[in-house]
Scaffold this active site. Sequence first.
Site, PDB file in Angstrom:
ATOM      1  N   ASN A  31       0.800  -1.219   0.000  1.00  0.00           N
ATOM      2  CA  ASN A  31       0.000   0.000   0.000  1.00  0.00           C
ATOM      3  C   ASN A  31       0.836   1.274   0.000  1.00  0.00           C
ATOM      4  O   ASN A  31       0.388   2.305  -0.506  1.00  0.00           O
ATOM      5  CB  ASN A  31      -0.919  -0.011   1.228  1.00  0.00           C
ATOM      6  N   TYR A  42       3.884  10.397 -11.330  1.00  0.00           N
ATOM      7  CA  TYR A  42       3.073   9.439 -10.576  1.00  0.00           C
ATOM      8  C   TYR A  42       2.423   8.391 -11.482  1.00  0.00           C
ATOM      9  O   TYR A  42       2.471   7.187 -11.191  1.00  0.00           O
ATOM     10  CB  TYR A  42       1.991  10.186  -9.795  1.00  0.00           C
ATOM     11  N   LYS A  83       2.626   3.996 -11.505  1.00  0.00           N
ATOM     12  CA  LYS A  83       1.541   3.038 -11.336  1.00  0.00           C
ATOM     13  C   LYS A  83       1.394   2.129 -12.558  1.00  0.00           C
ATOM     14  O   LYS A  83       1.020   0.963 -12.429  1.00  0.00           O
ATOM     15  CB  LYS A  83       0.229   3.774 -11.046  1.00  0.00           C
TER      16      LYS A  83
END
Length: 245
Positions: A86, A163, A167
């Site tokens: 996480n 970012y 991902k």
Amino acid sequence: MKKVLITGANKSIGFETARQLLQQGHFVYLGSRDLENGQAAVQQLKAEGLNHVEAIQIDVSDSDSVRAARMDIGGKTESLDVLINNAGISGGMPQKALEAGVDQYRKVFETNVFGVVRVTQAFIDLLRNSPEPRIVNVSSSQGSLTVAADPSSFYYDHKGAVYQPSKSALNMYTIALAYELRGTPFKVNAVDPGFVATDFNNHRGTGTVQEAGARIARYAMLDENGPTGKFVSEEYNPETGDIPW
């Protein structure tokens, strides 16, 4: 009692996921970069009557810290049933493709991608000792190449040149990991918690941590018939969770 490690779990989505898994009868190793923050989070959960939880110091961007966490948990249990990767950082804004420096990329990838690799590889032996091991990589719909390139997408004008690639890379790692573990009891998935109001986005999100925690916990508790090698976003597709890579 199944045992779970959640990185970055002292607040926000990670903390709420820990709470929900504790409520389901799991034992949670609550990973926190700062041990004092982790211990404070544990005390809050215990005040709610959720006692099967322990703080673990782990900085996913630090190999020594990850190894120490592995030794710590390995001294307490011979198996780990669930790993929830996480911990993540946004890298700050703005993130322009022609302006963001390599150091900015390196810092974000160090946590969002390399950190997941470090932790997964460090704990894979304990996970293999579980009869039903689960790995959940907390991703984002922002990592979908298809969605990011679609002018009709709600978030099309919200580009994060640092970012988002992190991902996307995490999603590809999830595919490779699930492939390598095919034919075993492992279930490995990338889960988008949604655009949630947390410190991560200065509380600009529209979803709640309760919704996000439930989405992650659901894939942490998959039974033997559950999917593996999937990228899911219930925010993007409430009916099936399907989202294009």
